[in-house]
Design a protein around this motif. Structure first.
Motif, PDB file in Angstrom:
ATOM      1  N   LEU A 118       0.718  -1.015  -0.017  1.00 49.71           N
ATOM      2  CA  LEU A 118       0.022  -0.070  -0.086  1.00 49.71           C
ATOM      3  C   LEU A 118       0.893   1.289  -0.132  1.00 49.71           C
ATOM      4  CD1 LEU A 118      -3.058  -0.928   2.301  1.00 49.71           C
ATOM      5  CD2 LEU A 118      -3.134  -0.562   0.051  1.00 49.71           C
ATOM      6  N   GLU A 119       1.888   1.178   0.696  1.00 47.93           N
ATOM      7  CA  GLU A 119       2.939   2.489   0.608  1.00 47.93           C
ATOM      8  C   GLU A 119       3.532   2.562  -0.786  1.00 47.93           C
ATOM      9  OE1 GLU A 119       4.901   2.306   5.440  1.00 47.93           O
ATOM     10  OE2 GLU A 119       5.566   1.055   3.751  1.00 47.93           O
ATOM     11  N   GLU A 120       3.709   1.483  -1.246  1.00 47.66           N
ATOM     12  CA  GLU A 120       4.344   1.768  -2.558  1.00 47.66           C
ATOM     13  C   GLU A 120       3.178   2.337  -3.611  1.00 47.66           C
ATOM     14  OE1 GLU A 120       5.976  -1.274  -6.304  1.00 47.66           O
ATOM     15  OE2 GLU A 120       5.699  -2.129  -4.040  1.00 47.66           O
ATOM     16  N   ALA A 121       1.991   1.862  -3.422  1.00 51.35           N
ATOM     17  CA  ALA A 121       0.939   2.257  -4.486  1.00 51.35           C
ATOM     18  C   ALA A 121       0.778   3.589  -4.062  1.00 51.35           C
ATOM     19  CB  ALA A 121      -0.267   1.373  -4.322  1.00 51.35           C
ATOM     20  N   LEU A 139      -3.952  -6.160   4.416  1.00 53.45           N
ATOM     21  CA  LEU A 139      -2.797  -6.171   3.588  1.00 53.45           C
ATOM     22  C   LEU A 139      -1.650  -5.219   4.102  1.00 53.45           C
ATOM     23  CD1 LEU A 139      -1.492  -6.761   0.879  1.00 53.45           C
ATOM     24  CD2 LEU A 139      -2.589  -4.447  -0.150  1.00 53.45           C
ATOM     25  N   ALA A 140      -1.854  -4.139   4.759  1.00 54.64           N
ATOM     26  CA  ALA A 140      -0.715  -3.353   5.351  1.00 54.64           C
ATOM     27  C   ALA A 140      -0.270  -4.173   6.696  1.00 54.64           C
ATOM     28  CB  ALA A 140      -1.137  -2.149   5.910  1.00 54.64           C
ATOM     29  N   GLY A 141      -1.205  -4.836   7.387  1.00 53.28           N
ATOM     30  CA  GLY A 141      -0.803  -5.660   8.471  1.00 53.28           C
ATOM     31  C   GLY A 141       0.051  -7.132   8.075  1.00 53.28           C
ATOM     32  N   LEU A 146      -5.171   0.497  -3.935  1.00 54.55           N
ATOM     33  CA  LEU A 146      -5.998   1.506  -3.468  1.00 54.55           C
ATOM     34  C   LEU A 146      -7.236   1.560  -3.533  1.00 54.55           C
ATOM     35  CD1 LEU A 146      -3.241   4.204  -4.398  1.00 54.55           C
ATOM     36  CD2 LEU A 146      -3.407   2.857  -2.282  1.00 54.55           C
ATOM     37  N   LYS A 147      -7.908   0.840  -4.307  1.00 54.34           N
ATOM     38  CA  LYS A 147      -9.430   0.805  -4.444  1.00 54.34           C
ATOM     39  C   LYS A 147     -10.105  -0.376  -3.691  1.00 54.34           C
ATOM     40  CE  LYS A 147      -9.269   2.725  -9.128  1.00 54.34           C
ATOM     41  NZ  LYS A 147      -9.686   2.365 -10.428  1.00 54.34           N
ATOM     42  N   LEU A 148      -9.210  -1.032  -2.894  1.00 58.47           N
ATOM     43  CA  LEU A 148      -9.811  -1.968  -2.103  1.00 58.47           C
ATOM     44  C   LEU A 148     -10.547  -1.546  -0.962  1.00 58.47           C
ATOM     45  CD1 LEU A 148      -6.846  -4.742  -2.170  1.00 58.47           C
ATOM     46  CD2 LEU A 148      -9.201  -5.169  -2.937  1.00 58.47           C
ATOM     47  N   PRO A 149     -11.602  -2.392  -0.200  1.00 59.04           N
ATOM     48  CA  PRO A 149     -12.371  -1.578   0.929  1.00 59.04           C
ATOM     49  C   PRO A 149     -11.236  -1.450   2.033  1.00 59.04           C
ATOM     50  CG  PRO A 149     -13.431  -3.674   0.000  1.00 59.04           C
ATOM     51  CD  PRO A 149     -12.082  -3.630  -0.755  1.00 59.04           C
ATOM     52  N   ARG A 207      -4.483  -8.718  -5.366  1.00 64.28           N
ATOM     53  CA  ARG A 207      -4.352  -8.410  -6.558  1.00 64.28           C
ATOM     54  C   ARG A 207      -5.511  -9.170  -7.207  1.00 64.28           C
ATOM     55  NH1 ARG A 207       1.142  -7.418  -6.722  1.00 64.28           N
ATOM     56  NH2 ARG A 207       1.675  -9.535  -7.270  1.00 64.28           N
ATOM     57  N   ALA A 208      -5.642 -10.513  -6.709  1.00 57.89           N
ATOM     58  CA  ALA A 208      -6.408 -11.687  -7.124  1.00 57.89           C
ATOM     59  C   ALA A 208      -7.671 -11.111  -6.807  1.00 57.89           C
ATOM     60  CB  ALA A 208      -5.949 -12.991  -6.632  1.00 57.89           C
ATOM     61  N   ILE A 209      -8.055 -10.468  -5.788  1.00 54.18           N
ATOM     62  CA  ILE A 209      -9.465 -10.205  -5.504  1.00 54.18           C
ATOM     63  C   ILE A 209     -10.024  -8.890  -5.742  1.00 54.18           C
ATOM     64  CG2 ILE A 209      -9.445 -12.182  -3.538  1.00 54.18           C
ATOM     65  CD1 ILE A 209      -9.410 -10.049  -1.363  1.00 54.18           C
ATOM     66  N   ALA A 210      -9.107  -7.768  -6.206  1.00 55.57           N
ATOM     67  CA  ALA A 210      -9.243  -6.567  -6.366  1.00 55.57           C
ATOM     68  C   ALA A 210     -10.245  -6.264  -7.129  1.00 55.57           C
ATOM     69  CB  ALA A 210      -8.121  -5.801  -6.608  1.00 55.57           C
ATOM     70  N   ALA A 211     -10.703  -7.159  -8.302  1.00 50.34           N
ATOM     71  CA  ALA A 211     -11.878  -6.703  -8.960  1.00 50.34           C
ATOM     72  C   ALA A 211     -13.240  -7.972  -8.939  1.00 50.34           C
ATOM     73  CB  ALA A 211     -11.133  -7.402 -10.626  1.00 50.34           C
ATOM     74  N   THR A 212     -13.142  -8.459  -7.711  1.00 44.80           N
ATOM     75  CA  THR A 212     -14.244  -9.398  -7.464  1.00 44.80           C
ATOM     76  C   THR A 212     -15.316  -8.492  -6.936  1.00 44.80           C
ATOM     77  OG1 THR A 212     -13.301  -9.791  -5.237  1.00 44.80           O
ATOM     78  CG2 THR A 212     -12.865 -11.252  -7.007  1.00 44.80           C
ATOM     79  N   SER A 213     -16.680  -9.327  -6.908  1.00 45.00           N
ATOM     80  CA  SER A 213     -17.885  -8.472  -6.374  1.00 45.00           C
ATOM     81  C   SER A 213     -17.697  -8.245  -5.031  1.00 45.00           C
ATOM     82  CB  SER A 213     -19.127  -9.422  -6.759  1.00 45.00           C
ATOM     83  OG  SER A 213     -18.800 -10.704  -6.131  1.00 45.00           O
ATOM     84  N   ASP A 214     -17.099  -8.906  -4.190  1.00 46.59           N
ATOM     85  CA  ASP A 214     -16.719  -8.883  -2.603  1.00 46.59           C
ATOM     86  C   ASP A 214     -15.619  -9.018  -1.988  1.00 46.59           C
ATOM     87  OD1 ASP A 214     -17.489  -8.478   0.182  1.00 46.59           O
ATOM     88  OD2 ASP A 214     -19.342  -9.794   0.063  1.00 46.59           O
TER      89      ASP A 214
END
Length: 293
Positions: free
Chosen positions: A134-137, A182-184, A172-175, A193-200
């Protein structure tokens, strides 16, 4: 010289500006040459440093090493007037030096603007793998928002592919709850990245963490989510009868893009829907459409 050319040249010259700062620290090091030694209290962190988290145990170990060997890699700084300096690269060493009780630290002084200072901080941290995903993004997003960089520019500067930058920015668009995982360190960047575009994403993230799933498992969950979403929308697509011209246009576009395309045309307009199953397919679609972001 155009602005784009200037950015590319600057990217290739970042290593020279940093000097030897990307070399790993060792227990029996050769000391890098500093421009000068300055009082440690005259040095302050850069508020735009993309790195926000510093592991206490890691700092303690580095402080012990500094107590024995001194600061091997000088901190890269820029002047801030009245004998004051702002850190460009090396905040971790500065923090550990404080813990070690140093009165002054070695510095390399660079005359750079805000944009270059941020680039240097990102490059050094990426090379050392010091940033969490996340820091990188967030660092990439700051260069885009404040200094007009494109994803291609950033790829050139940091030595990564455009898809790496694009995939990082999608995090950055993740909930918020998923970003916290992710940060933890509960989720890896591959999981995210795998779940970023999923419905939930939140539901899938919790399942990944609770079951200790691998990145490959996460990709399978995301694929299943995409298939379920497609199946649920199929009756709606089938309900609308289409003429031969529209069906031919859909087939033509699908052949060009290599993806499923749906065209819905009405008397006053319509829409085109393009289905993709992975972030790689989305990146390829953006490339084919000539998208620059």
């Amino acid at each position: 010289m155009s602005e784009d050319t200037s950015k590319r040249r600057l990217g290739r010259g970042l290593a020279a500006l940093i000097g030897e700062m990307d070399q790993p620290e060792t227990t029996a090091p050769s000391r890098a040459k500093a421009d000068s030694f300055v009082p440690i209290e005259h040095v302050t962190p850069n508020p735009n440093n993309p790195r926000r988290q510093f592991d206490p145990d890691d700092l303690k170990d580095l402080a012990a090493s500094i107590s024995q060997h001194g600061v091997v890699q000088p901190v890269v700084v820029r002047t801030r007037g009245a004998g004051r300096y702002e850190i460009i690269a090396g905040e971790r060493r500065w923090r550990a030096s404080q813990q070690a009780g140093l009165v002054e630290i070695p510095v390399i002084v660079r005359d750079v603007d805000d944009r270059t200072a941020l680039e240097l901080a990102i490059v050094e941290n990426v090379q050392r793998a010091d940033l969490n995903p996340l820091e990188e993004a967030q660092g990439y997003q700051q260069l885009i928002a404040e200094h007009g960089y494109t994803q291609n520019d950033l790829g050139d500067i940091i030595g990564k592919s455009r898809s790496h930058v694009a995939n990082s920015l999608r995090l950055l668009k993740l909930p918020e709850i998923v970003r916290s995982m992710l940060a933890g360190g509960q989720l890896s960047s591959g999981h995210a990245r795998a779940i970023a575009a999923t419905s939930d994403p939140t539901k899938l993230a919790r399942e990944i963490v609770s079951k200790g799933l691998s990145v490959r498992d996460a990709e399978r969950l995301a694929q299943k989510d995409a298939e379920i979403g497609g199946a649920e929308s199929e009756p709606t697509r089938a309900a609308a009868s289409k003429d031969a011209d529209t069906l031919a246009l859909e087939q033509s576009l699908s052949n060009v893009l290599g993806l499923k395309v749906e065209v819905s045309h009405k008397s006053r307009g319509g829409h085109i829907r393009i289905d993709y199953k992975s972030l790689d397919q989305l990146d390829e679609l953006c490339r084919l459409l000539g998208a620059r972001s």
